[in-house]
Design an enzyme around this catalytic site. Structure first.
Site, PDB file in Angstrom:
ATOM      1  N   SER A 125       0.848  -1.186   0.000  1.00  0.00           N
ATOM      2  CA  SER A 125       0.000   0.000   0.000  1.00  0.00           C
ATOM      3  C   SER A 125       0.891   1.245   0.000  1.00  0.00           C
ATOM      4  CB  SER A 125      -0.917  -0.013   1.222  1.00  0.00           C
ATOM      5  OG  SER A 125      -0.155   0.016   2.420  1.00  0.00           O
ATOM      6  N   TYR A 126       0.255   2.411  -0.049  1.00  0.00           N
ATOM      7  CA  TYR A 126       0.988   3.666  -0.145  1.00  0.00           C
ATOM      8  C   TYR A 126       1.974   3.786   1.016  1.00  0.00           C
ATOM      9  CZ  TYR A 126       1.757   8.588  -1.215  1.00  0.00           C
ATOM     10  OH  TYR A 126       2.324   9.792  -1.563  1.00  0.00           O
ATOM     11  N   PRO A 127       3.281   3.996   0.714  1.00  0.00           N
ATOM     12  CA  PRO A 127       4.297   3.916   1.781  1.00  0.00           C
ATOM     13  C   PRO A 127       4.522   5.204   2.561  1.00  0.00           C
ATOM     14  CG  PRO A 127       5.364   4.166  -0.343  1.00  0.00           C
ATOM     15  CD  PRO A 127       3.890   4.118  -0.625  1.00  0.00           C
TER      16      PRO A 127
END
Length: 849
Positions: free
Chosen positions: A331-333
């Site tokens: 997922s978005y880091p």
């Protein structure tokens, strides 16, 4: 049919989104800039059938900069940068992204923005909107924003079904940060770079930069260095007692007094204990304890573990994390949240990992027993914690990418595993009146440590069975002299924690600031990823502390970040925050300039003046004395007698050219080259810094650009023809390259190698039919490569058949591309250098191939 244009932040992300949204039915074609692609399909949007076009930018479309004249370091007082006009410029002019967006958006009816879901992404949203609005005025009701945290079918389609409006306040907060960093950073950087590079020769850096976030980051490292340097070790003594258990095991005991700073007192206790041959057990306490599973993973923790556990710098780790995200693996880091949303599908995440050979068994057990409720973390409302979204194997991902994915996956599994439980046993022993203890741990349930194996207990932590009242033999009693130890240098992980604590940077910018102080040669990375300040880094911080400590303390930037967050929340006015902050730093800058001598005193101790640096090289045209060649970055010539410093072309070799002199100023000519096969030209150090003709520019004034009408070293004497490839360059013979003769474009990196080992080559006054000047070529008798072993001939390098085998064209092996600007020759000069006619061009191309 109406058209809906979708824009993502990166080409790879656009391809993934298009594939998901079109259910794999999109068609793709490359854009003219060859970096972005356009993916098309027909689908439903807001109850009507539309043509979807998905494309991307390549990060920021625009960048903030000063208007042209304020980028001249020599003519602009740095204090003007606090109030001078700024403008938005294309971030990547070669890609022409604004033009590309305008072309794609000219006929669109809807704009759907798929930029990364953080403040920077929000700012890029408005850059895209601005580019398209220039050609197509879209109503705010026709502009939408997709919010997503993972590149999965479910997340993307859910985002598409729940489009929102872009947040202009968040975009403005980024604009404010960009402008503040530009004005403050450039003003301080320009002033201190020019001041100190003009005085000291062994500063091996091309830029002495200041940054509102970068400098406090460096300050933390130097503060720890100062603590180490000023630390004075004190001796102390520890009474160590070793007993032998009934099973014959040696057990070291801990003294309840811990240590004594008085040796005589310590010896007194040692002698007292030595009177006894046994120790009596006075207490045995066993307590079941829990080592809690970790909370959900956010960016800061990911960077900390990547540095301390995986040996990756935070900047490198985040680059890998972003790549894993765009490929759909995680997922978005970039998130500050450490708490899963209530509807987060953790079971779905685990099901994708249940067959993995390394952790699949533990996942199966968690699923069978039921997942444990994750510990409550912090939900800041940005993105869910970092989570694996797609199963991967070692064969799919390369070394560092796999290691990071492996850690992220293990961490997430650990958040829903059982806590680690163990039995903590503390046994107290009495020797006379002195108390000693032994502590042991017995593992009851490894829980999450079977996944995060590096957090598991050692096998030698268990104590043997010893009962209350039991007497055990004393094996050894001794006094050990130790010294108090200084703290160690900060690790990257510790620095990240300090930056987070003091509000320096964001989860996106923290790795950039740490990378910058490394690249600027302010710190070096020692084993264990420890940050050791260099002499330059230490002197800079100490100098700021002497003049104005707030320039290096985290408090100023932390206060600015709070104001920027208020802008993002719509609670502070953009212009008011900008004006107030700029004015504060303008006053600080004035005081810094007035007090620079305080910092200079520190530089004098650590660095050598220009007059004492470098080695004698070529003669000054003013005083005829030898100038010093200073080879540290940036390389320079310095005349100690005239107290003048001359900049030189960088990233190449500098040598004297036959002790010939410039006819304009009597300075000895020099030659710059990147190697025998690379770019090269002659230049006068004075003309290079003080261009003698209007059409020459400072820092781009070699003899191959000089339009002196009669100088034998200049363009009019050695020019051959217009460049075959660029529109502005002239092919110029470089006499300094002999015996590996070459002709090079004075604007681009085209090079023609010719007549190797020729004795002499000159440019003739006659012109070939193709428009190029003829060359006179002379060989020595035994080295001729001309037909019939002739020693002298003339001809055109493009048209003369005898020259074909002796001419080779290629591009220069240069460290940086040569900029191309206007032609460097004067109008109406006596010797024209026209481009060969068009019908010749195809022949010439084939000729050189």
């Amino acid at each position: 049919m109406k058209c809906a244009l979708m824009v993502a932040e990166k080409p790879s992300l656009a391809a993934s989104l298009a594939f998901i949204l079109s259910n794999g039915r999109c068609t793709s074609k490359k854009a003219p800039n060859k970096s972005c692609s356009v993916h098309e399909w027909i689908g439903e949007f807001r109850t009507e059938t539309v043509m979807f076009k998905m494309t991307s930018v390549c990060g920021h479309v625009m960048t903030l900069d000063f208007i042209g004249k304020y980028n001249n370091w020599d003519k602009v007082d740095p204090v003007e940068l606090f109030s001078c006009p700024t403008e938005k410029k294309e971030a990547a002019p070669k890609l022409a992204i604004p033009y590309f967006l305008a072309k794609q958006g000219a006929y669109c009816d809807y704009l759907i923005l798929w930029l990364d879901c953080d403040k920077e992404g929000e700012n890029i949203c408005f850059e895209v909107i601005h580019a398209i609005q220039k050609v197509k005025k879209l109503s705010p009701n026709d502009i939408w924003r997709a919010k997503f945290s993972a590149i999965t079918n479910k997340d993307i389609k859910n985002a598409f079904a729940n489009l929102i409006k872009p947040n202009e306040n968040e975009a403005k907060s980024v604009d404010a940060r960009q402008e503040l960093d530009l004005r403050i950073g450039c003003a301080f950087t320009r002033f201190q770079t020019k001041f100190f590079q003009g005085k000291y020769g062994d500063l091996d850096v091309s830029l002495i930069s200041y940054g509102p976030c970068q400098t406090p980051t460096l300050g933390f490292c130097v503060q720890r260095h100062d603590e180490i340097q000023t630390f004075k070790p004190d001796p102390y003594w520890v009474l160590q007692l070793t007993i032998k258990s009934p099973e014959g095991q040696d057990i070291p005991l801990t003294w309840s007094r811990i240590r004594s700073f008085d040796k005589e007192v310590a010896n007194m206790f040692l002698n007292y204990v030595k009177e006894y041959t046994y120790a009596t057990v006075v207490s045995v306490q066993s307590t079941e304890k829990t080592k809690p599973r970790p909370i959900a993973l956010n960016t800061i923790e990911l960077m900390r573990v990547a540095s301390s556990g995986l040996g990756m710098g935070p900047h490198h780790a985040m680059q890998i994390a972003e790549r894993l995200y765009t490929q759909g693996y995680i997922s978005y880091p970039r998130t500050e949240t450490t708490s899963y949303p209530e509807n987060f599908d953790l079971v779905g995440v685990l099901l994708k990992q249940r067959y993995d050979p390394e952790w699949g068994e533990q996942v199966q057990q968690i699923l069978e027993r039921g997942i444990n409720e994750p510990r409550k973390g912090v939900d800041v409302g940005d993105h869910p914690p970092i989570t694996p979204m797609k199963y991967a194997t070692r064969n799919e991902l390369d070394g560092d990418a796999w290691r990071l994915y492996d850690y992220i996956t293990r961490h997430v599994i650990a958040t829903v595993a059982r806590d680690c439980k163990y039995l903590s046993t503390v046994i107290k022993f009495k020797v006379g009146m002195e108390i000693f203890t032994a502590t042991g741990r017995t593992l009851l349930d490894p829980g999450y440590t079977s996944i995060l194996t590096w957090q598991s207990f050692g096998t030698n932590d268990t104590l043997p069975k010893i009962s209350f009242g039991e007497k055990v033999d004393i094996q050894e009693a001794k006094l050990v002299e130790l010294y108090t130890q200084p703290p160690d240098y900060l690790t990257e992980a510790e620095l990240i924690s300090l930056m987070e604590k003091h509000g320096i940077g964001t989860d996106a910018s923290i790795p950039v600031h740490i990378n910058n102080i490394c690249m600027r040669n302010y710190v070096t990375i020692a084993p264990g990823r420890k940050l050791v300040p260099t002499s330059l880094g230490i002197v800079l911080v100490h100098g700021y502390q002497k003049i104005d400590p707030e320039l290096v303390l985290p408090t100023m930037r932390s206060a600015v970040e709070e104001q920027l967050n208020l802008i993002a929340q719509g609670r502070a006015d953009f212009h008011a925050v900008l004006q107030h902050t700029v004015e504060i730093f303008r006053q600080k800058f004035h005081y810094f300039v007035e007090s620079i001598e305080a910092m200079d005193q520190l530089f004098e101790v650590s660095f050598s003046p220009l007059s004492a640096s470098g080695k004698a090289h070529s003669r000054c045209g003013k005083c005829r004395r030898y100038m010093k060649y200073i080879q540290t970055k940036p390389s320079r010539m310095h005349c100690a007698h005239c107290n003048e410093t001359y900049n030189l072309p960088q990233n190449g070799n500098i040598r004297i050219y036959k002790e010939l002199k410039c006819p304009l100023d009597d300075f000895e000519l020099l030659s710059w080259s990147t190697g025998a096969r690379g770019k090269s030209y002659t230049f006068c150090p004075y003309c290079y810094n003080n261009p003698p003709f209007r059409d020459m520019k400072k820092g781009m004034s070699g003899c191959n650009l000089c339009t002196h009408p009669t100088c034998p070293h200049g363009l009019n004497s050695n020019g051959i023809s217009s460049c075959l490839e660029c529109d502005t360059g002239i092919l110029v013979l470089d006499p300094s390259a002999a015996p590996k003769w070459k002709v090079g474009c004075n604007r681009c990196d085209v090079i023609i190698h010719l007549f190797e080992n020729a004795h002499k080559i000159t440019v003739d006054s006659d012109v070939c039919d193709c428009g190029a000047q003829l060359l006179n070529v002379e060989y020595k008798q035994d080295k001729s490569k001309l037909p019939d072993e002739a020693t002298e001939t003339s001809g055109c390098i493009f048209c003369t058949p005898a020259f074909r085998a002796l001419v080779e064209k290629h591009r220069a092996v240069a460290s940086k591309p040569v900029a191309t600007h206007g032609r460097g020759h004067a109008k109406g000069r006596s010797r024209g250098k026209p481009r060969p006619p068009k019908d010749k061009m195809a022949q010439l191309a084939a000729y050189f191939v």
